[in-house]
Design a protein around this motif. Structure first.
Motif, PDB file in Angstrom:
ATOM      1  N   ASP A  28       0.860  -1.190   0.000  1.00 54.17           N
ATOM      2  CA  ASP A  28       0.000   0.000   0.000  1.00 54.17           C
ATOM      3  C   ASP A  28       0.894   1.237   0.000  1.00 54.17           C
ATOM      4  O   ASP A  28       2.119   1.127  -0.179  1.00 54.17           O
ATOM      5  N   HIS A  82      -9.582   6.196  -9.261  1.00 54.82           N
ATOM      6  CA  HIS A  82      -8.250   6.719  -9.589  1.00 54.82           C
ATOM      7  C   HIS A  82      -7.711   6.080 -10.865  1.00 54.82           C
ATOM      8  O   HIS A  82      -6.502   5.995 -11.062  1.00 54.82           O
ATOM      9  N   SER A 105      -6.755   4.436   4.027  1.00 55.56           N
ATOM     10  CA  SER A 105      -6.446   5.402   5.090  1.00 55.56           C
ATOM     11  C   SER A 105      -7.398   6.590   5.033  1.00 55.56           C
ATOM     12  O   SER A 105      -7.328   7.473   5.882  1.00 55.56           O
ATOM     13  N   LEU A 106      -8.272   6.619   4.033  1.00 57.08           N
ATOM     14  CA  LEU A 106      -9.236   7.728   3.845  1.00 57.08           C
ATOM     15  C   LEU A 106      -8.542   9.091   3.877  1.00 57.08           C
ATOM     16  O   LEU A 106      -9.056  10.044   4.446  1.00 57.08           O
TER      17      LEU A 106
HETATM   18  P1  CNA Z   1      -2.997   3.894   1.951  1.00 61.80           P
HETATM   19  O1  CNA Z   1      -3.006   5.341   2.262  1.00 61.80           O
HETATM   20  O2  CNA Z   1      -1.685   3.236   1.784  1.00 61.80           O
HETATM   21  O3  CNA Z   1      -3.815   3.178   3.139  1.00 61.80           O
HETATM   22  C1  CNA Z   1      -3.952   1.789   3.218  1.00 61.80           C
HETATM   23  C2  CNA Z   1      -4.769   1.462   4.462  1.00 61.80           C
HETATM   24  O4  CNA Z   1      -5.043   0.078   4.450  1.00 61.80           O
HETATM   25  C3  CNA Z   1      -4.088   1.796   5.772  1.00 61.80           C
HETATM   26  O5  CNA Z   1      -5.002   2.385   6.669  1.00 61.80           O
HETATM   27  C4  CNA Z   1      -3.629   0.408   6.286  1.00 61.80           C
HETATM   28  O6  CNA Z   1      -3.599   0.320   7.689  1.00 61.80           O
HETATM   29  C5  CNA Z   1      -4.708  -0.477   5.719  1.00 61.80           C
HETATM   30  N1  CNA Z   1      -4.281  -1.843   5.460  1.00 61.80           N
HETATM   31  C6  CNA Z   1      -3.122  -2.285   4.892  1.00 61.80           C
HETATM   32  N2  CNA Z   1      -3.135  -3.619   4.772  1.00 61.80           N
HETATM   33  C7  CNA Z   1      -4.331  -4.046   5.286  1.00 61.80           C
HETATM   34  C8  CNA Z   1      -4.938  -5.321   5.459  1.00 61.80           C
HETATM   35  N3  CNA Z   1      -4.337  -6.448   5.062  1.00 61.80           N
HETATM   36  N4  CNA Z   1      -6.166  -5.377   6.022  1.00 61.80           N
HETATM   37  C9  CNA Z   1      -6.816  -4.251   6.431  1.00 61.80           C
HETATM   38  N5  CNA Z   1      -6.278  -3.019   6.295  1.00 61.80           N
HETATM   39  C10 CNA Z   1      -5.061  -2.910   5.718  1.00 61.80           C
HETATM   40  O7  CNA Z   1      -3.850   3.582   0.660  1.00 61.80           O
HETATM   41  P2  CNA Z   1      -5.216   4.240   0.160  1.00 61.80           P
HETATM   42  O8  CNA Z   1      -5.787   3.276  -0.788  1.00 61.80           O
HETATM   43  O9  CNA Z   1      -6.048   4.741   1.271  1.00 61.80           O
HETATM   44  O10 CNA Z   1      -4.673   5.521  -0.647  1.00 61.80           O
HETATM   45  C11 CNA Z   1      -5.172   5.860  -1.843  1.00 61.80           C
HETATM   46  C12 CNA Z   1      -4.178   5.661  -2.987  1.00 61.80           C
HETATM   47  C13 CNA Z   1      -3.379   4.405  -2.876  1.00 61.80           C
HETATM   48  C14 CNA Z   1      -4.878   5.500  -4.270  1.00 61.80           C
HETATM   49  O11 CNA Z   1      -4.672   6.595  -5.082  1.00 61.80           O
HETATM   50  C15 CNA Z   1      -4.345   4.217  -4.942  1.00 61.80           C
HETATM   51  O12 CNA Z   1      -4.202   4.365  -6.320  1.00 61.80           O
HETATM   52  C16 CNA Z   1      -3.073   3.983  -4.288  1.00 61.80           C
HETATM   53  N6  CNA Z   1      -2.489   2.626  -4.303  1.00 61.80           N
HETATM   54  C17 CNA Z   1      -3.107   1.592  -4.912  1.00 61.80           C
HETATM   55  C18 CNA Z   1      -2.550   0.343  -4.896  1.00 61.80           C
HETATM   56  C19 CNA Z   1      -3.245  -0.791  -5.598  1.00 61.80           C
HETATM   57  O13 CNA Z   1      -3.869  -0.572  -6.629  1.00 61.80           O
HETATM   58  N7  CNA Z   1      -3.188  -1.998  -5.053  1.00 61.80           N
HETATM   59  C20 CNA Z   1      -1.344   0.118  -4.225  1.00 61.80           C
HETATM   60  C21 CNA Z   1      -0.720   1.212  -3.596  1.00 61.80           C
HETATM   61  C22 CNA Z   1      -1.309   2.462  -3.638  1.00 61.80           C
END
Ligand code: CNA
Length: 276
Positions: free
Chosen positions: A37, A129, A208-209
């Motif tokens: 993430d 996105h 993470s909202l």
């Molecule tokens: P973020 O800000 O990295 O937040 C991730 C959240 O998920 C955090 O609150 C973590 O604690 C929680 N988390 C992580 N692993 C787990 C799990 N196994 N179970 C439950 N909770 C978990 O990412 P957001 O998505 O909030 O941020 C938005 C961005 C991230 C967007 O613009 C995406 O495009 C972008 N993104 C996407 C990907 C993907 O497509 N897989 C990967 C990385 C980033």
């Protein structure tokens, strides 16, 4: 792991009260698939970007930075490109909500297309996105061929070649249709708002909202549930006379499995996931 009583209550609520569930997803839904993430303290992308020599971590997804230097983005795209990863149990849970006629909409911030790969129908998905599914020239907006793009990204580590527009006299950079910081969200995001406002449950999972305007969808005055490692947004701050909220903290795959057990769907979930 979350309190089992809260999971039971959410299962009862879904069983008794829900017909139109809206999902709000973030990168946490895909971490179990091996995709990092952004913001998790040790494992998140932002904590591991030093090797890309960025002025600040978000620059890798900043349109102005990309126009000047697309190398960090393509280095990362090579690592994150769809096709290498398998949907998680949580993705199969969303597919299951659809099979049970409970899924109204799946709004995702993720760009990995794993919702589609899990079998959620595309008309139920809003990729707020954007995604890696298509790409175009940043200058003349001409779409770029999918197979060629795949070739560039898959071989980037060896060849270090960045795709450019083939249109005569253009030569602009090619960028996947991912929404970078500084770009607008697609119209589908804005048109989905009326569906979200009429949901009988908003299920927020693995985000993470922190990214707006996506995060603001969680503020509609309808019942909502959070499934996440940590408490985010304004969850936990609703007054007792406001709409119901459920807070389930822990690994999302564990929580949705337990939720499915309560709903009598666990076997179906596991079968679906194994077949994906
Ligand atoms: P973020 O800000 O990295 O937040 C991730 C959240 O998920 C955090 O609150 C973590 O604690 C929680 N988390 C992580 N692993 C787990 C799990 N196994 N179970 C439950 N909770 C978990 O990412 P957001 O998505 O909030 O941020 C938005 C961005 C991230 C967007 O613009 C995406 O495009 C972008 N993104 C996407 C990907 C993907 O497509 N897989 C990967 C990385 C980033």
């Amino acid at each position: 792991m979350s309190d089992n009583a809260e999971i039971k209550e959410l299962a009862n609520f879904i069983r008794d009260k829900c017909k139109n569930i809206v999902l709000m997803l973030g990168a946490g839904v895909s971490t179990a698939a091996g995709i990092p993430d952004f913001r998790s303290p040790k494992t998140g992308l932002y904590a591991n970007l030093a090797r890309l020599n960025l002025p600040y971590p978000e620059a890798v997804f900043d349109i102005q930075f990309f126009l000047k230097n697309p190398v960090p983005f393509y280095t990362l795209a090579h690592e994150l490109y769809p096709g290498k990863f398998r949907p998680t149990l949580t993705h199969s849970f969303i597919r299951l909500l659809h099979s049970h006629n409970l899924l109204s909409l799946c709004c995702t911030q993720n760009i990995d297309t794993l919702e589609r790969r899990a079998g959620v129908p595309s008309e139920k998905i809003v990729e707020a996105h954007g995604s890696f599914a298509t790409q175009r020239c940043v200058r003349c907006r001409t779409p770029f061929d999918d197979a060629k793009m795949k070739d560039f990204v898959m071989n980037y580590a060896q060849k270090k070649l960045i795709p450019r527009c083939g249109k005569k006299g253009c030569g602009g950079l090619i960028k996947p249709d991912i929404v970078f910081f500084g770009e607008s969200l697609p119209p589908s995001f804005f048109s989905s708002q009326s569906v979200v406002s009429k949901a009988d449950l908003i299920l927020v999972i693995g985000t993470s909202l922190t990214v707006q305007p996506f995060a603001s969808l969680s503020l509609y005055p309808v019942p909502r549930a959070l499934i996440n490692l940590d408490l985010v947004g304004d969850f936990g701050m609703r007054e007792s006379d406001e709409e119901r909220e459920f807070i389930l903290l822990g690994q999302c795959d564990d929580i949705v499995r337990e939720l499915c057990r309560e709903l009598g769907w666990e076997e179906e979930l596991m079968k679906l996931w194994e077949e994906t």
